[in-house]
Write a protein that holds these residues in place. Sequence first.
Motif, mmCIF file in Angstrom:
data_model
loop_
_atom_site.group_PDB
_atom_site.id
_atom_site.type_symbol
_atom_site.label_atom_id
_atom_site.label_comp_id
_atom_site.label_asym_id
_atom_site.label_seq_id
_atom_site.Cartn_x
_atom_site.Cartn_y
_atom_site.Cartn_z
ATOM 1 N N MET A 195 0.853 -1.196 0.000
ATOM 2 C CA MET A 195 0.000 0.000 0.000
ATOM 3 C C MET A 195 0.885 1.242 0.000
ATOM 4 O O MET A 195 1.806 1.357 0.824
ATOM 5 N N GLU A 196 0.648 2.150 -0.899
ATOM 6 C CA GLU A 196 1.417 3.393 -0.938
ATOM 7 C C GLU A 196 0.665 4.472 -0.156
ATOM 8 O O GLU A 196 -0.378 4.956 -0.581
ATOM 9 N N TYR A 197 1.226 4.816 0.994
ATOM 10 C CA TYR A 197 0.588 5.813 1.853
ATOM 11 C C TYR A 197 0.934 7.215 1.369
ATOM 12 O O TYR A 197 2.013 7.456 0.824
ATOM 13 N N ALA A 201 -8.109 -2.294 -0.375
ATOM 14 C CA ALA A 201 -6.666 -2.400 -0.617
ATOM 15 C C ALA A 201 -5.879 -2.256 0.678
ATOM 16 O O ALA A 201 -4.910 -2.984 0.918
ATOM 17 N N MET A 202 -6.314 -1.354 1.528
ATOM 18 C CA MET A 202 -5.630 -1.147 2.802
ATOM 19 C C MET A 202 -5.794 -2.347 3.715
ATOM 20 O O MET A 202 -4.839 -2.809 4.361
ATOM 21 N N LYS A 223 -6.287 -5.418 2.915
ATOM 22 C CA LYS A 223 -5.540 -6.576 2.413
ATOM 23 C C LYS A 223 -4.086 -6.530 2.857
ATOM 24 O O LYS A 223 -3.422 -7.563 2.921
ATOM 25 N N ASP A 224 -3.586 -5.346 3.150
ATOM 26 C CA ASP A 224 -2.203 -5.205 3.611
ATOM 27 C C ASP A 224 -2.004 -5.717 5.037
ATOM 28 O O ASP A 224 -0.904 -6.134 5.394
ATOM 29 N N HIS A 225 -3.068 -5.661 5.851
ATOM 30 C CA HIS A 225 -2.920 -5.977 7.275
ATOM 31 C C HIS A 225 -3.863 -7.064 7.767
ATOM 32 O O HIS A 225 -3.751 -7.507 8.903
#
Length: 420
Positions: free
Chosen positions: A1-3, A94-95, A97-99
Amino acid sequence: MEYTEIMVRYGELSTKGKNRKTFIQQLAQNVRQALRPFPEVKIQALRDRMHLVLNGADANQVMQPLQKIFGIQTFSPVVKIELDEEKLKETALAMMKDHYVAGETFKVVTKRAYHEFIWDTHQINQEVGGYLFEHLPYAKVDMKNPDVTLRIEVRMDGIYLMSQVIKGMGGLPVGSSGKGMLMLSGGIDSPVAGYLAMKRGVKIEAVHFASPPYTSPQALVKTKQLTAKLAPYVGSISFLEVPFTEIQEEIKKVVPEGYLMTVTRRMMVRLCDAIVERRHGLAMINGESLGQVASQTMHSMVAINDVTNTPILRPVITMDKLEIIDIAQQIDTYDLSIQPFEDCCTIFTPPAPKTRPKVEKAREYEARLDVEGLIQRSLEGIKVTKIDAQYDEHQAEKVWNIDGELVAETFEEEDFSDLL
């Protein structure tokens, strides 16, 4: 994820009323100092929180130095998007799925400051939560104790999403409470005292009394290494090496054994008091813990404090040794502190120091010394260096005097072994 940014929450600073702006400005300055390796990051210090706009910087790398900045309660990596409900659902998925791990529980929490958005708070929770439930494998909702909480903030300038809340150091920004001189020995207690003083907003300068040849070069390096352990909380710390040999030798000659420690401490306080004045400080700081040793009884403190009207802060005064050791281990100073290099407080320690020294007796014995001359010569010999977290005893360093005038600059030794 690109914050897109890091959101910083102030905690205790939010209670400061009319002075809040001053504290926030100091925190912003400290954050800017810590993020010097990331010039692309833009700092927006607002009244209720701080936004660190990443502009392409790596969020994980930016967050590392934030974990040692006092004044930050919590912070979160954030994705900011436009006010669009479809984009909101896609970004939320999407966010997560990162965590998110299959089978974990989750919930969605929304704050809607911009009331013109098409969905109200309940609808956002319902729409986004339903979308996540459909697209995450084996998803479960738990509103009381979820494994992952997705936080959504809807504002006029966009929607902010975050799924992590990372605990900061708390406390007050270093520098917001003024400057103090930390009497830094090589022991366990004084580095902890410096850490706790910084947590309450005090900018520290480390004052170390050196007595060569009785104290070794390794003892001096050890104390600078301890200073380097404290430096990440503020960026860099001025280290003052105070020559103390002559004073200790003169005290040894004329002061009875039982009062050696008391008079020695009185001279240390006199010197530190003069340093506070010359370097525009407000207080002294030490690692005294009540009753721990002979010089830290109430009677001893009264006799030692007699020489100054400057406040002496004692952050560990009520702690027992195990409590102090616990903090020392947390801040990674303990292993250094127990290295067997003696400081000037231990080399002349008498076998039976007075635990209830009398002020009148201390004054009487001290009158045998040329106090003003000894203090003046010591002040003239002070060496000031800057210590940061990357301190290396072999690197070049600049040396200033007590008044901030550059007096020397050492250079790294070049290695020509490959040419031999």
